[in-house]
Scaffold this motif. Structure first.
Motif, mmCIF file in Angstrom:
data_model
loop_
_atom_site.group_PDB
_atom_site.id
_atom_site.type_symbol
_atom_site.label_atom_id
_atom_site.label_comp_id
_atom_site.label_asym_id
_atom_site.label_seq_id
_atom_site.Cartn_x
_atom_site.Cartn_y
_atom_site.Cartn_z
ATOM 1 N N ALA A 63 0.837 -1.225 0.083
ATOM 2 C CA ALA A 63 0.060 0.030 0.000
ATOM 3 C C ALA A 63 1.022 1.073 -0.042
ATOM 4 O O ALA A 63 0.624 2.137 -0.729
ATOM 5 N N ASN A 64 2.136 1.230 0.681
ATOM 6 C CA ASN A 64 2.786 2.454 0.726
ATOM 7 C C ASN A 64 3.543 2.651 -0.595
ATOM 8 O O ASN A 64 3.892 3.799 -0.938
ATOM 9 N N ARG A 65 3.694 1.638 -1.263
ATOM 10 C CA ARG A 65 4.466 1.709 -2.475
ATOM 11 C C ARG A 65 3.529 2.381 -3.613
ATOM 12 O O ARG A 65 3.840 3.101 -4.299
ATOM 13 N N ILE A 66 2.276 1.850 -3.607
ATOM 14 C CA ILE A 66 1.409 2.073 -4.695
ATOM 15 C C ILE A 66 0.579 3.552 -4.570
ATOM 16 O O ILE A 66 0.432 4.062 -5.624
ATOM 17 N N TRP A 67 0.455 3.980 -3.518
ATOM 18 C CA TRP A 67 -0.506 5.080 -3.096
ATOM 19 C C TRP A 67 0.462 6.456 -3.137
ATOM 20 O O TRP A 67 0.254 7.228 -2.504
ATOM 21 N N LYS A 68 1.609 6.403 -4.081
ATOM 22 C CA LYS A 68 2.510 7.478 -3.991
ATOM 23 C C LYS A 68 2.711 7.643 -5.573
ATOM 24 O O LYS A 68 2.777 6.694 -6.407
ATOM 25 N N GLN A 69 2.817 8.970 -5.812
ATOM 26 C CA GLN A 69 3.289 9.528 -7.077
ATOM 27 C C GLN A 69 4.568 10.167 -7.177
ATOM 28 O O GLN A 69 4.821 11.050 -6.308
ATOM 29 N N TYR A 70 5.551 9.926 -8.108
ATOM 30 C CA TYR A 70 7.127 10.464 -8.043
ATOM 31 C C TYR A 70 7.140 10.983 -9.585
ATOM 32 O O TYR A 70 6.549 10.498 -10.473
ATOM 33 N N GLU A 71 8.113 11.988 -9.501
ATOM 34 C CA GLU A 71 8.479 12.500 -10.689
ATOM 35 C C GLU A 71 10.123 12.698 -10.633
ATOM 36 O O GLU A 71 10.545 13.535 -9.563
ATOM 37 N N LYS A 72 10.806 12.247 -11.375
ATOM 38 C CA LYS A 72 12.309 12.137 -11.234
ATOM 39 C C LYS A 72 12.666 11.641 -9.674
ATOM 40 O O LYS A 72 13.554 12.516 -9.318
ATOM 41 N N LYS A 73 12.262 10.793 -9.337
ATOM 42 C CA LYS A 73 12.645 10.286 -8.070
ATOM 43 C C LYS A 73 12.163 11.286 -6.913
ATOM 44 O O LYS A 73 12.299 11.029 -5.575
ATOM 45 N N ARG A 74 11.527 12.486 -7.263
ATOM 46 C CA ARG A 74 10.805 13.283 -6.225
ATOM 47 C C ARG A 74 9.464 13.113 -5.945
ATOM 48 O O ARG A 74 8.784 12.812 -6.744
#
Length: 263
Positions: free
Chosen positions: A86-97
């Motif tokens: 859940a912690n992996r999928i409910w996040k959005q990154y852009e260029k590792k940020r």
């Protein structure tokens, strides 16, 4: 709610015993007001990050990959895996940020070694509908609040390969999220590591602060709680998920409008 039918999994949604029905016209009206409000008022700005406090309760017979010699407060391996997914999928990154996302923390995990009075020992015997169902739910919430004083949602892992009896279409319910209560139930058959992430998605959507509870891309007009794309985390059946389901920035944005993050 996760079902299995023959060799196919599909997901449905569980209304709480006291929840009220809402027409599609009302939902569209909520959505229109939600969009307009976001555009014209600073009061509706969405937070970029949020933390959801999860209370884990494991009942006797639940298969959670636990060493029998472990202390009852040690988080079982299956729970660790589910929360990590859940912690992996409910996040959005852009260029590792990190652009936006939800963090799920376990406020406390507790494994019961003996049955709890008022709660069935096997999810297959869970009463469906009526006063007995409500009584059972209230007993679970009472137990959860004793274990965790500051949780946003209570997740029960239970014995049994389905929730309640087999359905009229020969499907079986594998996991449940309630509309009216902060309660999720996982059975022994809800083994995919992203199923809890899916159910937590339901919880965040149904606690939307604008009462707009549908997925941003609804499955269809009679099932707005799910996403229409087969590979998406919120699609009704995990049968079509890739190894790691997809999720959109709009879904994460929607999740971050849960009332939980604005109290």
């Amino acid at each position: 709610m996760i079902h299995i039918k023959k060799h196919y999994n599909h997901d449905s949604y569980k209304d709480g015993p006291d929840s009220s029905n809402q027409s599609q016209l009302q939902k569209r009206d909520h959505k229109d007001r939600y969009i307009k409000s976001n555009l014209i008022s600073d009061n509706f700005k969405t937070v970029k990050t949020g933390t959801l406090n999860v209370c884990i309760i494991v009942l006797p017979g639940a298969k959670v990959d636990r060493n029998s010699k472990d202390d009852q407060s040690i988080v079982p391996n299956r729970v660790k895996r589910d929360i990590a997914a859940a912690n992996r999928i409910w996040k959005q990154y852009e260029k590792k940020r990190l652009i936006q996302g939800v963090t799920f923390t376990i406020t406390r995990s507790f494994v019961f070694l003996e049955n709890i009075s008022g709660i069935v020992s096997n999810a297959e015997s869970f009463p469906i509908g009526g006063a007995s169902h409500l009584t059972m739910v209230q007993a679970m919430l009472k137990t959860g609040r004793k274990i965790c004083q500051n949780a946003d949602v209570y997740v029960f892992y239970m014995n049994g390969n389905r929730f309640g009896p087999i359905n009229f279409d020969y499907s079986s319910t594998l996991a449940v999220t309630y509309n009216s209560f902060p309660l999720i139930i996982m059975t022994n058959a809800s083994t995919d590591e992203y199923l809890l992430a899916h159910e937590l998605g339901h919880f965040m959507f149904i606690t939307n602060r604008f009462n707009e509870t549908d997925d941003p891309e609804p499955f269809h007009e009679l099932d707005g709680n799910h996403n229409k794309t087969p590979g998406n985390l919120m699609f009704p059946t995990p049968e079509f998920w890739p190894i790691v389901p997809e999720i959109t920035g709009e879904q994460i944005h929607k999740a971050l409008n849960s009332r939980v993050f604005y109290s």
